[in-house]
Design a protein around this motif. Sequence first.
Motif, PDB file in Angstrom:
ATOM      1  N   GLU A  59       0.848  -1.190   0.000  1.00  0.00           N
ATOM      2  CA  GLU A  59       0.000   0.000   0.000  1.00  0.00           C
ATOM      3  C   GLU A  59       0.884   1.241   0.000  1.00  0.00           C
ATOM      4  N   PRO A  60       0.745   2.120  -1.010  1.00  0.00           N
ATOM      5  CA  PRO A  60       1.574   3.333  -1.041  1.00  0.00           C
ATOM      6  C   PRO A  60       1.323   4.218   0.173  1.00  0.00           C
ATOM      7  N   VAL A  61       2.367   4.844   0.646  1.00  0.00           N
ATOM      8  CA  VAL A  61       2.247   5.792   1.757  1.00  0.00           C
ATOM      9  C   VAL A  61       1.968   7.169   1.162  1.00  0.00           C
ATOM     10  N   ASP A  62       0.801   7.712   1.493  1.00  0.00           N
ATOM     11  CA  ASP A  62       0.369   9.001   0.953  1.00  0.00           C
ATOM     12  C   ASP A  62       0.573  10.077   2.022  1.00  0.00           C
ATOM     13  N   PHE A  63       1.446  11.035   1.716  1.00  0.00           N
ATOM     14  CA  PHE A  63       1.725  12.108   2.675  1.00  0.00           C
ATOM     15  C   PHE A  63       0.855  13.338   2.427  1.00  0.00           C
ATOM     16  N   ARG A  64      -0.090  13.232   1.488  1.00  0.00           N
ATOM     17  CA  ARG A  64      -0.936  14.389   1.160  1.00  0.00           C
ATOM     18  C   ARG A  64      -2.145  14.477   2.089  1.00  0.00           C
ATOM     19  N   THR A  65      -1.885  14.465   3.364  1.00  0.00           N
ATOM     20  CA  THR A  65      -2.928  14.611   4.374  1.00  0.00           C
ATOM     21  C   THR A  65      -2.787  15.993   5.004  1.00  0.00           C
ATOM     22  N   PRO A  66      -3.788  16.452   5.742  1.00  0.00           N
ATOM     23  CA  PRO A  66      -3.708  17.795   6.317  1.00  0.00           C
ATOM     24  C   PRO A  66      -2.431  18.057   7.102  1.00  0.00           C
ATOM     25  N   HIS A  67      -1.933  17.065   7.804  1.00  0.00           N
ATOM     26  CA  HIS A  67      -0.732  17.253   8.621  1.00  0.00           C
ATOM     27  C   HIS A  67       0.515  16.678   7.953  1.00  0.00           C
ATOM     28  N   GLY A  68       0.371  16.248   6.693  1.00  0.00           N
ATOM     29  CA  GLY A  68       1.512  15.696   5.986  1.00  0.00           C
ATOM     30  C   GLY A  68       1.935  14.336   6.462  1.00  0.00           C
ATOM     31  N   ARG A  69       1.059  13.643   7.201  1.00  0.00           N
ATOM     32  CA  ARG A  69       1.388  12.316   7.722  1.00  0.00           C
ATOM     33  C   ARG A  69       0.490  11.276   7.064  1.00  0.00           C
ATOM     34  N   PRO A  70       1.004  10.089   6.813  1.00  0.00           N
ATOM     35  CA  PRO A  70       0.174   9.058   6.177  1.00  0.00           C
ATOM     36  C   PRO A  70      -0.944   8.599   7.096  1.00  0.00           C
ATOM     37  N   ALA A  71      -2.073   8.314   6.495  1.00  0.00           N
ATOM     38  CA  ALA A  71      -3.195   7.810   7.282  1.00  0.00           C
ATOM     39  C   ALA A  71      -2.924   6.376   7.699  1.00  0.00           C
ATOM     40  N   PRO A  72      -3.112   6.043   8.968  1.00  0.00           N
ATOM     41  CA  PRO A  72      -2.888   4.652   9.408  1.00  0.00           C
ATOM     42  C   PRO A  72      -3.917   3.723   8.806  1.00  0.00           C
ATOM     43  N   LEU A  73      -3.480   2.561   8.410  1.00  0.00           N
ATOM     44  CA  LEU A  73      -4.387   1.563   7.823  1.00  0.00           C
ATOM     45  C   LEU A  73      -4.983   0.733   8.946  1.00  0.00           C
ATOM     46  N   THR A  74      -5.843   1.349   9.729  1.00  0.00           N
ATOM     47  CA  THR A  74      -6.360   0.703  10.934  1.00  0.00           C
ATOM     48  C   THR A  74      -7.110  -0.568  10.610  1.00  0.00           C
ATOM     49  N   ASP A  75      -8.020  -0.490   9.632  1.00  0.00           N
ATOM     50  CA  ASP A  75      -8.836  -1.664   9.306  1.00  0.00           C
ATOM     51  C   ASP A  75      -7.976  -2.827   8.831  1.00  0.00           C
ATOM     52  N   GLU A  76      -7.022  -2.534   7.964  1.00  0.00           N
ATOM     53  CA  GLU A  76      -6.184  -3.615   7.430  1.00  0.00           C
ATOM     54  C   GLU A  76      -5.315  -4.218   8.527  1.00  0.00           C
ATOM     55  N   LYS A  77      -4.767  -3.376   9.404  1.00  0.00           N
ATOM     56  CA  LYS A  77      -3.967  -3.903  10.511  1.00  0.00           C
ATOM     57  C   LYS A  77      -4.830  -4.759  11.439  1.00  0.00           C
ATOM     58  N   ARG A  78      -6.036  -4.271  11.713  1.00  0.00           N
ATOM     59  CA  ARG A  78      -6.926  -5.017  12.608  1.00  0.00           C
ATOM     60  C   ARG A  78      -7.259  -6.379  12.017  1.00  0.00           C
ATOM     61  N   LEU A  79      -7.561  -6.405  10.718  1.00  0.00           N
ATOM     62  CA  LEU A  79      -7.909  -7.679  10.087  1.00  0.00           C
ATOM     63  C   LEU A  79      -6.725  -8.638  10.083  1.00  0.00           C
ATOM     64  N   THR A  80      -5.529  -8.094   9.865  1.00  0.00           N
ATOM     65  CA  THR A  80      -4.345  -8.948   9.870  1.00  0.00           C
ATOM     66  C   THR A  80      -4.124  -9.541  11.256  1.00  0.00           C
ATOM     67  N   VAL A  81      -4.281  -8.726  12.286  1.00  0.00           N
ATOM     68  CA  VAL A  81      -4.133  -9.223  13.659  1.00  0.00           C
ATOM     69  C   VAL A  81      -5.147 -10.323  13.932  1.00  0.00           C
ATOM     70  N   LEU A  82      -6.385 -10.103  13.525  1.00  0.00           N
ATOM     71  CA  LEU A  82      -7.420 -11.091  13.795  1.00  0.00           C
ATOM     72  C   LEU A  82      -7.201 -12.374  12.994  1.00  0.00           C
ATOM     73  N   ARG A  83      -6.715 -12.249  11.775  1.00  0.00           N
ATOM     74  CA  ARG A  83      -6.421 -13.465  10.979  1.00  0.00           C
ATOM     75  C   ARG A  83      -5.370 -14.307  11.684  1.00  0.00           C
ATOM     76  N   LEU A  84      -4.319 -13.667  12.161  1.00  0.00           N
ATOM     77  CA  LEU A  84      -3.262 -14.406  12.849  1.00  0.00           C
ATOM     78  C   LEU A  84      -3.770 -14.988  14.163  1.00  0.00           C
ATOM     79  N   MET A  85      -4.656 -14.253  14.838  1.00  0.00           N
ATOM     80  CA  MET A  85      -5.229 -14.771  16.079  1.00  0.00           C
ATOM     81  C   MET A  85      -6.052 -16.020  15.808  1.00  0.00           C
ATOM     82  N   VAL A  86      -6.841 -15.996  14.729  1.00  0.00           N
ATOM     83  CA  VAL A  86      -7.654 -17.161  14.363  1.00  0.00           C
ATOM     84  C   VAL A  86      -6.761 -18.350  14.025  1.00  0.00           C
ATOM     85  N   GLU A  87      -5.581 -18.078  13.443  1.00  0.00           N
ATOM     86  CA  GLU A  87      -4.649 -19.163  13.103  1.00  0.00           C
ATOM     87  C   GLU A  87      -3.989 -19.766  14.336  1.00  0.00           C
ATOM     88  N   GLY A  88      -4.188 -19.127  15.510  1.00  0.00           N
ATOM     89  CA  GLY A  88      -3.664 -19.694  16.746  1.00  0.00           C
ATOM     90  C   GLY A  88      -2.427 -19.033  17.297  1.00  0.00           C
TER      91      GLY A  88
END
Length: 301
Positions: A225-254
Amino acid sequence: MYRDALTHGAVSGEIPACLLDLRLLRRRDDRTEVFTPVPPGLASHRLAHPVEQAIRDGRQRLGVLRDAFATVQGLWDEGLRESLAPVRRLEGREVIVAAVRQKGAECHTEFRYAQPQAPRPPELLRRNLPRVLGLLARGVRVRALYQHSVRAHGPVVDFMAEVHAHGGEFRTLDELFDRVFLYDRSFALIPDHSAEQGDGALAIEHPGVVGFVADVFDHAWQRAEPVDFRTPHGRPAPLTDEKRLTVLRLMVEGHTDTAIAARLGMSTRTVANHVRRAAETFGSRSRAQLAYLLARSGELE
């Protein structure tokens, strides 16, 4: 029939072929059809002798072949060692850093690197910044892969923003294969996990191996996923949903929270918070029940 020959000293009539083939019976003379018994030891010796001789001859020929190829094998081994010489082991942080600086100075077209797991210490980022900016100033393309978790790490974000302002490119993935430095398409530096102290690396200049590592990087780059710095504060938006899903997938795997945190380059507390919020959403009372409910919901697909 053989027993009869032993009992009577000889036999005649129709003789089984096996007794003749094994030479356990022999004609008393050429003019009669009377057969006398032959001791088994003598019969077996007569039959085994040519076989044993053939084995000896074969072993001798095998020895000659091995001797004949020994010199050629030496030439082959020497050539193989020379072909593998471009893969060298570097031991010690100072040696590795020196190699990185040397190859950075020699880089002409592109510098690619992948940096998984925990974010780099701020002081290390500050030391590396001038070197990366120097590459960009010489017209070298810089591409970097990090994990999604660095989007919430201030020092790494500041480093990326500065490099991005000078033309560097950044993308993130939930997981990365390993740490890799690639200079042009001629040199790769990868960790040597066989090193006991964890301070070993492999410097690779073999064109085939470097090309393979570069292809692995490019494949991951296409999925990242490209890091986009064109946000109001010049910081990339965190990919909260994708990180959350990845954490949950690994949790389901044990995987445990600690293992997930190490794999995704985030803190154990962050992992636990993702799991806790999911448990509250699904109303689960245990980790096993949460995994079951997540699997049934289809949210992780």
